[in-house]
Design a protein around this motif. Structure first.
Motif, mmCIF file in Angstrom:
data_model
loop_
_atom_site.group_PDB
_atom_site.id
_atom_site.type_symbol
_atom_site.label_atom_id
_atom_site.label_comp_id
_atom_site.label_asym_id
_atom_site.label_seq_id
_atom_site.Cartn_x
_atom_site.Cartn_y
_atom_site.Cartn_z
ATOM 1 N N ASN A 274 0.853 -1.189 0.000
ATOM 2 C CA ASN A 274 0.000 0.000 0.000
ATOM 3 C C ASN A 274 0.889 1.239 0.000
ATOM 4 O OD1 ASN A 274 -1.712 2.172 0.533
ATOM 5 N ND2 ASN A 274 -3.049 0.989 1.884
ATOM 6 N N MET A 276 0.445 5.280 -0.764
ATOM 7 C CA MET A 276 -0.450 6.412 -1.035
ATOM 8 C C MET A 276 -1.842 5.955 -1.452
ATOM 9 S SD MET A 276 2.241 8.956 -3.002
ATOM 10 C CE MET A 276 1.072 10.315 -3.047
ATOM 11 N N GLY A 277 -2.325 4.887 -0.801
ATOM 12 C CA GLY A 277 -3.673 4.405 -1.036
ATOM 13 C C GLY A 277 -3.813 3.433 -2.181
ATOM 14 N N LEU A 278 -2.746 3.245 -2.963
ATOM 15 C CA LEU A 278 -2.784 2.291 -4.075
ATOM 16 C C LEU A 278 -2.226 0.958 -3.587
ATOM 17 C CD1 LEU A 278 -3.322 1.742 -7.077
ATOM 18 C CD2 LEU A 278 -0.996 2.554 -7.569
#
Length: 433
Positions: A274, A276-278
């Motif tokens: 994970n 930055m949210g990806l």
């Protein structure tokens, strides 16, 4: 807006048309560059999209993956080692007929792939596509060097970046087309489509006029005369650049081409990461970063080299690559570190495709830039032959340790050669000219 190619040199001219000076405006020059980038994007899938076809071909005919991948090796070799000949044709007849022929060969190559039912036919199709891709690649890079003597690093970098951008834009459509219509239709229709776009774009390409030489920046060392390929091959400085190109290309490929096996041995290939949210599996994340950073680094470091000089930029980039490879081995067992450090390695590696062509043109002049850069580009093919040795090295030693050490040392050596060997040799060469 690109002007129609009615007042420029014809394909058979050996000099720019008398009125070519009117086509030296900034808009026209950038138009020529954008056409080159478009053509590069259209041939990118011949290399970067190939992996999508390997399994479907194997499933249809029962051929081993190793046998199918011989076609890819043939493609790389014909794409690189014939570029000097194609570069000579560009310098002699201009970019238009060479790119036009390259686009036709690329389309024919993929169309042949769609009906290839024997390995020899698959190999022949790879050779045809390789010749076509090399013609387009060598011409577009050489043409960029000639149109932008004031921004050679940036122009070559943007053009080379197009070679990766094309696959980023079309990799998903090709994948979906294979699933819905089969790999054979994908080869046929995408081959014809990509080849047709290159063919049409080639009509608007034109030769850079000699008057552009006056735009050469005073901050960069550039040759006062143009050397023929025969003269270039006799200079020691060319072979120093060639050796450095091979070392950096092979060193980077040794580390990056084996990412899958390395991630598997580190037992992190499927571990979700994970950032930055990806969220993606570590290996998938690393390969996705490859496409992005390997494209961005080419214009970035090309632009940097226009500002601070070629050798200093090489020293910085190759040193970062050397340290990044060691760090990847040392800390790569951590999934997040693996993804981040892979990004650093890719970013510090792809710039060779902008730095070396621009350095070559600075050293040996613009007139034969396509031929001379083509000779230097064959180093990519030479380096590709060294990459399988990394698997042999890992198998014989039982770990990836020696592979990473060799790759790091090769980049470190190239960094030192850039500053302490290439810089004084280039200076002496240009003073002599």
């Amino acid at each position: 807006m690109i002007r129609p190619p009615v007042a420029v040199a014809t394909a058979s001219d050996t000099h720019a048309a008398p009125d070519a000076t009117q086509h030296t405006s900034s808009a026209y020059r950038w138009g020529q560059l954008l056409l080159g980038i478009l053509c590069m994007a259209m041939i990118a899938n011949l290399q970067y999209g190939w992996t999508l076809f390997v399994n479907p071909i194997s499933e249809k005919y029962g051929w081993s993956r190793a046998a199918i991948q011989v076609a890819f090796t043939i493609f790389v070799l014909t794409e690189t080692w014939l570029v000097p000949i194609e570069g000579y044709l560009v310098d002699r007849f201009g970019p238009r007929p060479v790119v036009m022929g390259g686009g036709i060969l690329c389309g024919i190559g993929w169309a042949m792939n769609s009906v290839a039912d024997t390995l020899p036919m698959l190999y022949f199709a790879a050779a045809v596509a390789g010749v076509g891709a090399g013609a387009v690649y060598g011409t577009c890079v050489g043409n960029a060097l000639k149109w932008f003597p004031d921004r050679r690093g940036l122009a070559a970098g943007l053009t080379a970046a197009g070679f990766g951008a094309g696959s980023a834009l079309t990799i998903i459509p090709i994948s979906n087309f294979i699933k819905s219509n089969g790999y054979q239709d994908a080869f046929l229709y995408f081959g014809i489509g990509q080849g047709l776009i290159v063919f049409l774009a080639s009509w608007a390409l034109s030769r850079a006029p000699e008057t552009l030489k006056k735009l050469a920046p005073s901050t960069l060392q550039q040759s006062k005369r143009s050397y023929t390929p025969g003269e270039v091959a006799k200079t020691p400085v060319f072979w120093v650049m060639y050796a450095m190109f091979v070392m950096v290309a092979a060193g980077g490929l040794m580390a990056t081409a084996q990412l899958g096996p390395i991630a598997k041995d580190f037992k992190i290939d499927g571990v979700p990461v994970n950032i930055m949210g990806l969220v993606l599996p570590a290996l998938t994340f690393a390969l996705a970063i490859d496409r992005v950073l390997n494209g961005l680094t080419r214009p970035f470091f090309g632009w940097v080299s226009d500002q601070i000089g070629r050798e200093l930029t090489m020293f910085i980039a190759f040193a970062i690559e050397s340290v990044g490879i060691l760090a990847l081995y040392k800390f790569g067992q951590n999934p997040v570190a693996f993804v981040i450090l892979t990004g650093i390695v890719f970013f510090a590696w792809g710039e060779i495709y902008s730095l070396f062509p621009s350095t070559c043109a600075d050293t040996f002049g613009s007139k034969y830039a396509a031929s001379n850069a083509g000779m230097l580009y064959t180093a990519k093919g030479t380096a590709s032959l060294l990459v399988p040795l990394s698997s042999v090295l890992a198998a014989s030693t039982g770990s990836w340790h020696s592979v990473f050490i060799v790759a790091s040392v090769m980049n470190a050596a190239a960094a030192l050669m850039a500053w302490f060997v290439l810089r004084p040799m280039r200076k002496a060469q240009m003073e002599k000219s």
